[in-house]
Motif scaffolding. Sequence first.
Motif, PDB file in Angstrom:
ATOM      1  N   ASP A 141      31.681  26.569  26.742  1.00 57.00           N
ATOM      2  CA  ASP A 141      30.805  26.397  25.583  1.00 57.00           C
ATOM      3  C   ASP A 141      31.580  26.242  24.279  1.00 57.00           C
ATOM      4  O   ASP A 141      31.073  25.660  23.328  1.00 57.00           O
ATOM      5  CB  ASP A 141      29.839  27.579  25.475  1.00 57.00           C
ATOM      6  CG  ASP A 141      28.786  27.561  26.571  1.00 57.00           C
ATOM      7  OD1 ASP A 141      28.588  26.478  27.158  1.00 57.00           O
ATOM      8  OD2 ASP A 141      28.179  28.604  26.845  1.00 57.00           O
ATOM      9  N   ASP A 142      32.805  26.792  24.227  1.00 55.76           N
ATOM     10  CA  ASP A 142      33.574  26.705  22.988  1.00 55.76           C
ATOM     11  C   ASP A 142      34.506  25.494  22.958  1.00 55.76           C
ATOM     12  O   ASP A 142      35.361  25.377  22.090  1.00 55.76           O
ATOM     13  CB  ASP A 142      34.386  27.987  22.759  1.00 55.76           C
ATOM     14  CG  ASP A 142      35.369  28.255  23.892  1.00 55.76           C
ATOM     15  OD1 ASP A 142      35.336  27.512  24.898  1.00 55.76           O
ATOM     16  OD2 ASP A 142      36.157  29.197  23.772  1.00 55.76           O
ATOM     17  N   GLN A 143      34.311  24.572  23.918  1.00 56.52           N
ATOM     18  CA  GLN A 143      35.134  23.365  23.967  1.00 56.52           C
ATOM     19  C   GLN A 143      34.308  22.116  23.687  1.00 56.52           C
ATOM     20  O   GLN A 143      34.544  21.058  24.258  1.00 56.52           O
ATOM     21  CB  GLN A 143      35.817  23.231  25.333  1.00 56.52           C
ATOM     22  CG  GLN A 143      36.867  24.299  25.618  1.00 56.52           C
ATOM     23  CD  GLN A 143      37.422  24.165  27.021  1.00 56.52           C
ATOM     24  OE1 GLN A 143      36.684  24.128  27.997  1.00 56.52           O
ATOM     25  NE2 GLN A 143      38.739  24.091  27.134  1.00 56.52           N
ATOM     26  N   GLN A 144      33.342  22.237  22.783  1.00 55.64           N
ATOM     27  CA  GLN A 144      32.448  21.113  22.553  1.00 55.64           C
ATOM     28  C   GLN A 144      33.166  19.905  21.969  1.00 55.64           C
ATOM     29  O   GLN A 144      32.695  18.766  22.096  1.00 55.64           O
ATOM     30  CB  GLN A 144      31.283  21.522  21.650  1.00 55.64           C
ATOM     31  CG  GLN A 144      30.121  20.534  21.698  1.00 55.64           C
ATOM     32  CD  GLN A 144      28.916  21.037  20.948  1.00 55.64           C
ATOM     33  OE1 GLN A 144      28.918  21.088  19.728  1.00 55.64           O
ATOM     34  NE2 GLN A 144      27.871  21.407  21.670  1.00 55.64           N
ATOM     35  N   THR A 145      34.314  20.116  21.342  1.00 60.24           N
ATOM     36  CA  THR A 145      35.058  18.978  20.804  1.00 60.24           C
ATOM     37  C   THR A 145      35.434  18.008  21.925  1.00 60.24           C
ATOM     38  O   THR A 145      35.486  16.792  21.698  1.00 60.24           O
ATOM     39  CB  THR A 145      36.332  19.443  20.070  1.00 60.24           C
ATOM     40  OG1 THR A 145      37.088  20.307  20.933  1.00 60.24           O
ATOM     41  CG2 THR A 145      35.981  20.181  18.790  1.00 60.24           C
TER      42      THR A 145
END
Length: 227
Positions: A210-214
């Motif tokens: 979820d924290d790798q949306q980039t």
Amino acid sequence: MPRTFFVTGTDTDAGKTFVTCAMLQVANKQGLKTLALKPVAAGSDDTPDGPRNDDALNLMSAMNVELGYSQVNPVLFEPPVAPHIAAQEEGRRVTVDRLTGFCRGALMTRHDLSFIEGAGGWRVPLNDREMLADLAREMNLPVILVVGMKLGCISHSLLTVESILQSGCHLAGWVANQIDPNMSRFQENVETLKRSINAPCLGVVPWCSDDQQTDAIASLDLSHLNI
């Protein structure tokens, strides 16, 4: 003229919200005014502001037009179950006409691009007569399909595409979203879908947390949507 798309998935947990948030971020970077709606959500948490759904909150964080929570998510059920079952248990009735009114009201807010995200897959019942898919048809919205890439996704995808077209809706594009990090023959499955779905692939999103949306943002190309 604002463009609005209906986002559906091959199944629950296909990654509709994750992909929709990434598409919003892509459009934000292009300088567009964006908003997203989650007209029906099942599954809520208690917050100081009242019951809230995570998907709706994530959409609100990704879009850049300010709307109140009740505009983004007008119908919220507490248990994470099919909407028609939750509605029966709570003695409520949800109709396409009602949802259409909610959506059209929120879409009057000035914007360039908007997404209306469904719940679960394409043919999720709202009541004993209507499906959530009927909302897309009633509003004449082009559809974006999020394919949850896992074993079995080819059949799920082709059946969903067939149903979308049979409903009289236009499939504007689809996104391959890898939800199984250990999926065997991932690329071969993607290539099969590209050959089989008569609509542009808007991106192939590799598995990411979820924290790798980039990573998801970099994998998308919305040029086919003509926005």
